[in-house]
Design an enzyme around this catalytic site. Structure first.
Site, short mmCIF file in Angstrom:
data_model
loop_
_atom_site.label_atom_id
_atom_site.label_comp_id
_atom_site.label_asym_id
_atom_site.label_seq_id
_atom_site.Cartn_x
_atom_site.Cartn_y
_atom_site.Cartn_z
CG ASN A 184 -1.85 1.12 1.34
OD1 ASN A 184 -1.79 2.06 0.55
ND2 ASN A 184 -2.72 1.07 2.33
CE LYS A 242 -0.31 2.62 6.09
NZ LYS A 242 -1.68 2.74 6.49
NE ARG A 255 -6.13 1.88 -0.25
CZ ARG A 255 -6.23 2.91 0.59
NH1 ARG A 255 -5.20 3.26 1.34
NH2 ARG A 255 -7.35 3.60 0.68
CG HIS A 290 -12.11 4.00 2.68
ND1 HIS A 290 -12.71 5.15 3.16
CD2 HIS A 290 -10.78 4.16 2.86
CE1 HIS A 290 -11.78 5.98 3.61
NE2 HIS A 290 -10.60 5.40 3.44
CG HIS A 327 -13.19 2.58 6.26
ND1 HIS A 327 -12.49 1.40 6.11
CD2 HIS A 327 -12.25 3.56 6.35
CE1 HIS A 327 -11.20 1.66 6.11
NE2 HIS A 327 -11.02 2.97 6.25
CG ASN A 361 -5.40 9.16 9.50
OD1 ASN A 361 -5.65 10.17 10.12
ND2 ASN A 361 -4.26 8.52 9.55
N GLY A 362 -8.91 8.68 7.08
CA GLY A 362 -9.96 9.05 6.14
C GLY A 362 -11.18 8.27 6.54
NE ARG A 418 -8.28 12.64 3.46
CZ ARG A 418 -8.31 11.35 3.13
NH1 ARG A 418 -9.31 10.87 2.41
NH2 ARG A 418 -7.35 10.54 3.50
CG MET A 440 -11.13 9.25 18.02
SD MET A 440 -12.17 10.67 18.42
CE MET A 440 -13.30 10.68 17.05
NE ARG A 441 -4.63 6.70 19.01
CZ ARG A 441 -3.86 5.90 18.31
NH1 ARG A 441 -3.52 4.72 18.80
NH2 ARG A 441 -3.40 6.26 17.14
N GLY A 499 -9.68 2.30 12.16
CA GLY A 499 -9.05 2.73 13.43
C GLY A 499 -10.00 3.31 14.46
CB VAL A 500 -12.20 6.30 14.47
CG1 VAL A 500 -13.22 6.92 15.41
CG2 VAL A 500 -11.01 7.23 14.28
CD GLU A 516 -8.57 -0.90 3.91
OE1 GLU A 516 -8.03 -0.73 5.04
OE2 GLU A 516 -8.80 0.04 3.14
N1 LIG Z 1 -7.76 3.02 20.76
C1 LIG Z 1 -8.20 3.98 19.96
N2 LIG Z 1 -9.20 4.81 20.36
C2 LIG Z 1 -9.65 5.79 19.57
N3 LIG Z 1 -9.20 6.03 18.32
C3 LIG Z 1 -8.22 5.23 17.86
C4 LIG Z 1 -7.67 4.17 18.64
N4 LIG Z 1 -6.71 3.55 17.92
C5 LIG Z 1 -6.65 4.21 16.72
N5 LIG Z 1 -7.55 5.22 16.69
C6 LIG Z 1 -7.76 6.21 15.64
O1 LIG Z 1 -7.82 5.65 14.37
C7 LIG Z 1 -7.40 6.63 13.39
C8 LIG Z 1 -6.50 5.95 12.36
O2 LIG Z 1 -7.27 4.98 11.70
P1 LIG Z 1 -6.68 3.99 10.61
O3 LIG Z 1 -7.81 3.17 10.11
O4 LIG Z 1 -5.52 3.27 11.19
O5 LIG Z 1 -6.23 5.04 9.52
P2 LIG Z 1 -5.51 4.93 8.10
O6 LIG Z 1 -5.53 3.47 7.69
O7 LIG Z 1 -6.38 5.78 7.24
O8 LIG Z 1 -4.16 5.49 8.32
C9 LIG Z 1 -6.74 7.75 14.20
O9 LIG Z 1 -7.60 8.86 14.29
C10 LIG Z 1 -6.59 7.13 15.57
O10 LIG Z 1 -6.67 8.08 16.60
C1 LIG Z 2 -8.96 6.74 -0.11
C2 LIG Z 2 -8.59 7.18 1.26
O1 LIG Z 2 -9.09 8.15 1.76
O2 LIG Z 2 -7.72 6.42 1.92
P1 LIG Z 2 -7.17 6.66 3.41
O3 LIG Z 2 -8.34 6.60 4.33
O4 LIG Z 2 -6.23 5.49 3.59
O5 LIG Z 2 -6.51 8.00 3.43
MG LIG Z 3 -6.88 2.83 6.14
#
Ligand SMILES: Nc1ncnc2c1ncn2[C@@H]1O[C@H](COP(=O)(O)OP(=O)(O)O)[C@@H](O)[C@H]1O
Ligand SMILES: CC(=O)OP(=O)(O)O
Ligand SMILES: [Mg+2]
Length: 402
Positions: A7, A14, A91, A180, A208, A211-212, A241, A284-285, A331-332, A385
Site C-alpha cells: 500500500n 506499508k 492497493r 475504501h 469505515h 484517518n480518512g 479533510r 481521535m485519541r 481505526g476509529v 484490506e
Molecule cells: N484506541 C483507539 N481509540 C480511539 N481512536 C483510535 C484508537 N486507535 C486508533 N484510533 C484512531 O484511528 C485513526 C486511524 O485509523 P486507521 O484506520 O488506522 O487510519 P488509516 O488506515 O487511514 O491510516 C486515528 O484517528 C486514531 O486516533
Molecule cells: C482513499 C482514502 O481516503 O484512503 P485513506 O483513508 O487510507 O486515506
Molecule cells: Mg486505512
C-alpha cells in the site's frame, strides 16, 4: 503461494507478506518519510521482535529494495530468498470507470492507471511508483492491482452523478467514485457471515472511520451509495479533510485569501477536519483526551465529527428505506467505543439500542454491540484490506496459470 501486499502512499509504503496456504501473515511493516534524510523502516517477521531502522530512503524503488532485504535478513527476516515471493498485490486508490474488479498488471492496465493520475493526483502516482519499483526488483513476479473504487462501480447513476452540466461527466468523467471499497466489501461480507444470513437479504450501512472515513449504503450486497466522491475529500469530516461543504466556499476563499488551486486543495485535504476545528490534532485519541480534560475546541470537533456521521446514517437509511445492519470499522470505528455510543444514543428513533457492556469489549473479532431488542444489528467488524488484496492477487495468478 506467498503474496506480498503493498500500500504505497506519497511518502510511505506499508506491506504485508502472506502465506496463502493458510492466509497467515509471515511479515509486515512500513517505510515512512520516503524522500527525506531520515526515513524509517519498521519491520516485523512473525514470531520475531519488531525492528526499526533509520536511514536515507530516497524513493519508492529504494524503499522496496529495503523491504525485500528485510524479508530475507538473516536475523530479522522470514524467507531464505526473495525468489519465494510468488506474486505482489497493490492497493491502487483510483480505478475510475475502467476497473470494477481487481486485475493483473499488464501494459494496458498501467496506461489506464496513468490516465487516472488527473483524478487522483495524491494517490495514483505513488501506487504506480510501487508497481514500477516491484518490477525493477522482482522482474518476473506477477503483480495485481486492487482498486478502492471497484466495489462502488455498482452505484446507480442517480447516486454517482453530480447535478452539474452533463458535459463535465462525458468529457472529464467528473462523478462520484467512492473509496475504501475493499474495506466496505470485506466487512459487509464478514457481517453477513457472522449473522448467518445471505448478504442479498440485508440493508447494510458500513462506517469505515479511520484517518480518512466513508460510509456506504449496501443493498443486495452491492454498493448503492457512498459518501466519498470524485476524490476522497467529500463526505464525512475527517482527520485533516473537510468533507462536505458548500462548493461556493472554494472560489470565495481563493479570492479573499489570494490562494492558488494547489493551496486551496491542500487546505481542504491537509489542514481542515478535526485538526482545524480542534487546533490540537487529527488523531481521535488526542482529541478525546483533550475533550475529557475540558478543552472546548476538542469538544466541538468531536461533536461535529459525530454529528456528520449520524446525518449520513440517517440519509442512507432513508436511501434504502430501511436498515438491518450498522457496521463500524477502521481505526476509529473499531476502537472508539465512546464515539459508537454517542452515535447510537442519538439514533433511537430507528430502534437502535446499544448494549453498553458489549460495546466496551475489545477484541480482534467481529462482534455484536446491540441488544437483543434492537431493531438494527449493530456490529464492530475489524477490517482487513490487505487480506482481500492478497486473496484477489492469489485468485488472479491462479486463474492465469490454469
Ligand atoms: N484506541 C483507539 N481509540 C480511539 N481512536 C483510535 C484508537 N486507535 C486508533 N484510533 C484512531 O484511528 C485513526 C486511524 O485509523 P486507521 O484506520 O488506522 O487510519 P488509516 O488506515 O487511514 O491510516 C486515528 O484517528 C486514531 O486516533
Ligand atoms: C482513499 C482514502 O481516503 O484512503 P485513506 O483513508 O487510507 O486515506
Ligand atoms: Mg486505512
Amino acid at each position: 503461494m506467498k503474496v506480498l501486499v503493498i500500500n504505497a502512499g506519497s511518502s510511505s509504503l506499508k506491506y504485508q507478506l502472506f502465506n496463502m496456504k493458510d492466509e497467515s501473515i509471515l511479515a509486515k511493516g512500513r517505510v515512512e518519510r520516503i524522500g527525506f534524510e531520515s526515513s524509517i523502516l519498521v519491520h516485523e517477521s512473525t514470531g520475531k521482535p519488531e525492528v526499526s531502522e533509520v536511514s536515507e530512503i530516497l524513493d519508492h524503488n529504494a524503499a522496496i529494495k529495503k523491504v525485500l532485504d528485510m524479508i530475507v535478513h538473516a536475523e530479522h527476516g522470514i524467507l531464505g530468498s526473495i525468489d519465494e515471493i510468488d506474486a505482489v498485490g497493490h492497493r491502487v486508490v483510483h480505478g475510475g470507470e475502467s476497473f470494477s474488479n481487481s486485475v493483473l498488471v499488464k501494459p494496458e492496465v498501467r496506461s489506464e492507471i496513468r490516465k487516472l493520475f488527473d483524478l487522483a493526483p495524491l494517490h495514483n502516482p505513488p501506487a504506480m511508483m510501487g508497481i514500477v519499483a516491484v518490477e525493477t526488483n522482482l522482474p518476473n513476479v506477477p503483480q495485481a492491482a486492487v482498486f478502492d473504487t471497484a466495489f462502488h462501480q455498482t452505484m446507480p447513476a442517480s447516486s454517482y452523478l453530480y447535478p452539474i452540466p452533463k458535459v463535465l461527466y462525458t468529457k472529464h468523467k467528473i462523478r462520484r467514485y467512492g473509496f475504501h471499497g475493499t474495506s466496505h466489501y470485506y466487512v459487509s461480507r464478514k457481517a453477513a457471515e457472522f449473522l448467518g444470513k445471505p448478504i442479498e437479504s440485508l440493508k447494510i450501512i458500513t462506517c469505515h472511520i479511520g484517518n480518512g472515513g466513508s460510509l456506504t449504503a449496501i443493498q443486495d450486497g452491492k454498493s448503492m451509495d457512498t459518501s466519498m466522491g470524485m476524490t476522497p475529500l467529500e463526505g464525512l469530516m475527517m482527520g485533516t479533510r473537510s468533507g462536505d461543504l458548500d462548493p461556493a466556499v472554494v472560489p470565495f476563499t481563493m479570492a479573499k485569501e489570494d490562494l492558488t488551486i494547489s493551496e486551496v486543495t491542500s487546505m481542504l485535504n491537509k489542514h481542515s477536519g478535526m485538526l482545524a476545528i480542534s487546533g490540537i490534532s487529527s488523531d481521535m485519541r488526542e482529541i478525546h483526551n483533550a475533550m475529557e480534560e475540558g478543552d472546548a475546541n476538542a469538544k466541538l470537533a468531536y461533536e461535529m465529527y459525530e454529528y456528520r456521521i449520524r446525518k449520513y446514517i440517517g440519509s442512507y437509511t432513508a436511501a434504502m428505506n430501511g436498515l438491518d445492519v450498522l457496521i463500524f470499522t477502521a481505526g476509529v470505528g473499531e476502537n472508539a467505543s465512546h464515539l459508537r455510543q454517542a452515535i447510537c444514543d442519538n439514533l433511537t428513533y430507528f430502534g437502535i439500542e446499544l448494549d453498553a457492556e458489549a460495546n466496551a469489549v475489545r477484541s480482534p473479532d467481529a462482534r455484536r454491540i446491540s441488544t437483543a431488542q434492537s431493531k438494527v444489528e449493530v456490529l464492530v467488524v475489524p477490517t482487513n484490506e490487505e487480506l482481500v488484496i492478497a486473496q484477489d492477487t492469489y485468485d488472479l495468478v491462479k486463474s492465469e496459470q490454469a
